[in-house]
Design a protein around this motif. Structure first.
Motif, PDB file in Angstrom:
ATOM      1  N   VAL A 233       0.836  -1.206   0.000  1.00 44.58           N
ATOM      2  CA  VAL A 233       0.000   0.000   0.000  1.00 44.58           C
ATOM      3  C   VAL A 233       0.867   1.251   0.000  1.00 44.58           C
ATOM      4  O   VAL A 233       0.611   2.208  -0.748  1.00 44.58           O
ATOM      5  CB  VAL A 233      -0.948   0.001   1.216  1.00 44.58           C
TER       6      VAL A 233
ATOM      7  N   HIS B 103      -6.516  -6.707  -3.496  1.00 44.18           N
ATOM      8  CA  HIS B 103      -6.204  -5.894  -4.668  1.00 44.18           C
ATOM      9  C   HIS B 103      -5.012  -6.446  -5.423  1.00 44.18           C
ATOM     10  O   HIS B 103      -5.013  -6.505  -6.663  1.00 44.18           O
ATOM     11  CB  HIS B 103      -5.923  -4.446  -4.264  1.00 44.18           C
ATOM     12  N   TYR B 104      -3.980  -6.842  -4.676  1.00 39.99           N
ATOM     13  CA  TYR B 104      -2.791  -7.364  -5.354  1.00 39.99           C
ATOM     14  C   TYR B 104      -3.120  -8.630  -6.134  1.00 39.99           C
ATOM     15  O   TYR B 104      -2.676  -8.820  -7.269  1.00 39.99           O
ATOM     16  CB  TYR B 104      -1.685  -7.644  -4.349  1.00 39.99           C
TER      17      TYR B 104
ATOM     18  N   ALA C 115      -5.772  -4.761   0.742  1.00 43.55           N
ATOM     19  CA  ALA C 115      -4.535  -4.665  -0.038  1.00 43.55           C
ATOM     20  C   ALA C 115      -4.157  -6.012  -0.641  1.00 43.55           C
ATOM     21  O   ALA C 115      -3.779  -6.095  -1.820  1.00 43.55           O
ATOM     22  CB  ALA C 115      -3.406  -4.152   0.853  1.00 43.55           C
TER      23      ALA C 115
ATOM     24  N   LEU D  66      -3.317   3.529  -3.677  1.00 46.43           N
ATOM     25  CA  LEU D  66      -3.664   2.485  -2.726  1.00 46.43           C
ATOM     26  C   LEU D  66      -3.745   3.047  -1.308  1.00 46.43           C
ATOM     27  O   LEU D  66      -4.586   2.617  -0.509  1.00 46.43           O
ATOM     28  CB  LEU D  66      -2.657   1.343  -2.781  1.00 46.43           C
TER      29      LEU D  66
END
Length: 205
Positions: A151, A171-172, A168, A157
């Protein structure tokens, strides 16, 4: 009041406490006058709910306890039970809870740590838990993705997720990996550039 309102840990810890006091003599919720003996609370309401359904402790656990995550959290359980969820649940009820064990394996963090797992499982946490138990543990894999560092590497982010590590990791897995993003934030460089932070945190990265 629904079965998913309160956590299994709340239910089983209270059940065990009452059982230790001799107020519950078996593994069902069949006991009279329980609510009259204790003030109404979140946990008592939960117990009363399961008493009214005449469900066993094991049935409650099956609905609310992640046995695969529990097994994946401990190497000795992986070696002993593999993916046998019933065995994992039984261990927690008979030993693990009293030993202070709890499900702590972070499936998303594990997946985010390896590109092949991202491609294979996406955000499917059950698949990740199963892989770690059957393969990853013996392969020496670890959940080492640094969500906060990831982040901190991107201003968008930071704005979107702040310190939400689950967001996080997700999202990755779903976007960042394919976008070529990396956890590139240099903590030591950041500290070195801000003397006030050195005084506050030292070299704590």
């Amino acid at each position: 009041l629904s079965s998913g309102t309160y956590s299994y840990d709340q239910i089983v810890s209270t059940f065990n406490a009452y059982k230790a006091q001799g107020l519950i003599s078996n593994t069902t919720w069949e006991t009279s006058g329980l609510s009259a003996r204790f003030p109404t609370s979140t946990v008592n309401e939960t117990i009363n709910y399961y008493m009214s359904r005449n469900e066993s402790l094991e049935a409650v656990a099956a609905q609310n306890f992640d046995s695969l995550r529990y097994i994946a959290s401990y190497g000795d359980l992986i070696n002993a039970f593999g993916t046998n969820q019933s065995a994992g649940l039984s261990h927690y009820l008979t030993s693990g809870s009293a030993e202070g064990r709890s499900p702590s394996f972070d499936a998303l963090k594990y997946t985010a740590s390896y590109g092949d797992l991202i491609s294979a499982f996406g955000t499917n946490q059950v698949a990740a838990e199963t892989h770690y138990i059957t393969n990853g543990y013996r392969e020496g894999r670890t959940a080492n993705f640094d969500a906060l560092k990831y982040v901190a590497s991107y201003t968008d982010l930071i704005s979107a997720f702040s310190t939400n590590q689950t967001a996080a990791e997700t999202h990755y897995i779903t976007n960042g990996y394919r976008e070529g993003r990396t956890a590139s934030f240099n903590t030591l460089e950041y500290l070195a550039s801000n003397p006030d932070l050195i005084s506050a945190f030292g070299n704590d990265q």
